[in-house]
Design an enzyme around this catalytic site. Structure first.
Site, short mmCIF file in Angstrom:
data_model
loop_
_atom_site.label_atom_id
_atom_site.label_comp_id
_atom_site.label_asym_id
_atom_site.label_seq_id
_atom_site.Cartn_x
_atom_site.Cartn_y
_atom_site.Cartn_z
CB ILE A 158 58.67 -3.09 126.95
CG1 ILE A 158 58.45 -3.11 125.44
CG2 ILE A 158 59.81 -4.00 127.37
CD1 ILE A 158 59.59 -2.46 124.65
CE1 TYR A 192 57.64 0.00 121.93
CE2 TYR A 192 55.43 0.93 122.04
CZ TYR A 192 56.81 1.10 121.99
OH TYR A 192 57.34 2.38 122.00
CE LYS A 193 49.48 -1.21 129.69
NZ LYS A 193 49.57 -1.21 131.15
CB VAL A 194 51.95 1.91 122.63
CG1 VAL A 194 50.75 1.52 121.78
CG2 VAL A 194 52.49 3.27 122.22
#
Length: 292
Positions: A158, A192-194
């Site tokens: 995500i 988790y891509k942030v």
């Protein structure tokens, strides 16, 4: 059923050095800004993406492709190196209000079993986070996406990206990144891509503090993206984020944006972009080694 694990998209070090070429209308705008003939044809985007996959995937642990412009072509042309995993974008970008991505839904055209047969190991979903939009809707979408991935043995990635609220003009990007992580950092995805705090600018100590704060709210492995970060600052951003607990990067612009619109694309990707990606991979390995 074969269920992929995080190890299937990492380097041997356990770190992620992943390349994104799934930008869509944003990439078209980049070509136009670089002086390409407008309107920029779909084929221009497809050629660039497939070339980038061919030339750069040997240096990446995974490459992220989009269905709209390049996934099919990349598969047909065997563009992705055997050593590099394939991730497919499962998000449908809806333009509006003068911007290329104003809203996002799960792409109903995605066939998880078919992409898995083609060799994909993960799907990715962009989640736009606005403080004045319904959190439950976002959580429900992520839950549906996780189920789509996991019921087919694929990994779920995500990508929460923060946006100013629909109403009002107060926007604290840094707080929004934290608030999005509080909401989605334990949502059952695999990765988790942030966005990088502070756009990777300023004193290292400030970046580290901001990244540590972020790390405290993400209960899964996380990686940073490069949008909004000066490409010269991105290697440091990867180091600092990893010092704070990140496990690498999933980035496109920091690797290839400087060659968009230049002649001899393949040459430029080989001579300019490949060394950048190689160096970023070395940094990831170096930072992972410090954890042992």
């Amino acid at each position: 059923m074969n269920n992929y694990t995080i190890k299937d998209i990492t380097r041997a070090s356990g770190g992620f050095a992943m390349l994104a070429v799934d930008q869509r209308e944003a990439m078209r705008l980049m070509f136009a800004a670089a002086g390409a003939k407008t309107p920029v044809a779909d084929s221009v985007l497809t050629d660039f993406k497939v070339n980038a996959a061919k030339i750069l995937s040997p240096y990446a642990s995974a490459v992220l492709l989009d269905q709209q412009f390049c996934y099919r072509q990349a598969v047909e042309q065997n563009a992705v190196a055997k050593s590099c995993a394939m991730i497919v974008a499962a998000d449908d970008f809806i333009p509006g209000n003068g911007i290329p991505v104003d809203n996002v839904v799960i792409d109903k055209k995605i066939n998880a079993q078919a992409v898995k047969r083609d060799g994909a190991k993960a799907l990715k979903l962009l989640v736009l986070w606005r403080s004045d939009e319904d959190a439950q809707q976002r959580l429900d979408m992520v839950k549906e996406f996780n189920e789509l991935c996991h019921s087919n043995g694929l990994l779920s990635i995500i990508e929460p990206v923060v946006r100013p609220p629909r109403c009002g003009d107060k926007f604290d990007r840094e707080q929004a990144i934290i608030d999005a992580a509080k909401e989605l950092g334990d949502s059952g995805a695999d990765l988790y891509k942030v966005e990088m705090p502070l756009y990777g600018k300023g004193a290292r100590s400030d970046l580290l503090t901001a990244s540590q704060r972020l790390n405290g709210h993400i209960n899964m492995p996380w990686v940073i993206l490069s949008s909004g970060v000066d490409e010269k600052l991105f290697p440091r951003a990867v180091r600092v984020a990893m010092e704070a607990g990140a496990s690498g990067f999933l980035a496109g612009r920091a690797v290839w944006s400087s060659v968009i619109g230049l002649p001899d694309t393949e040459l430029m990707l080989r001579d300019v972009s490949a060394p950048k990606l190689q160096r970023l991979g070395e940094i990831v390995d170096e930072m992972m080694a410090k954890r042992r």
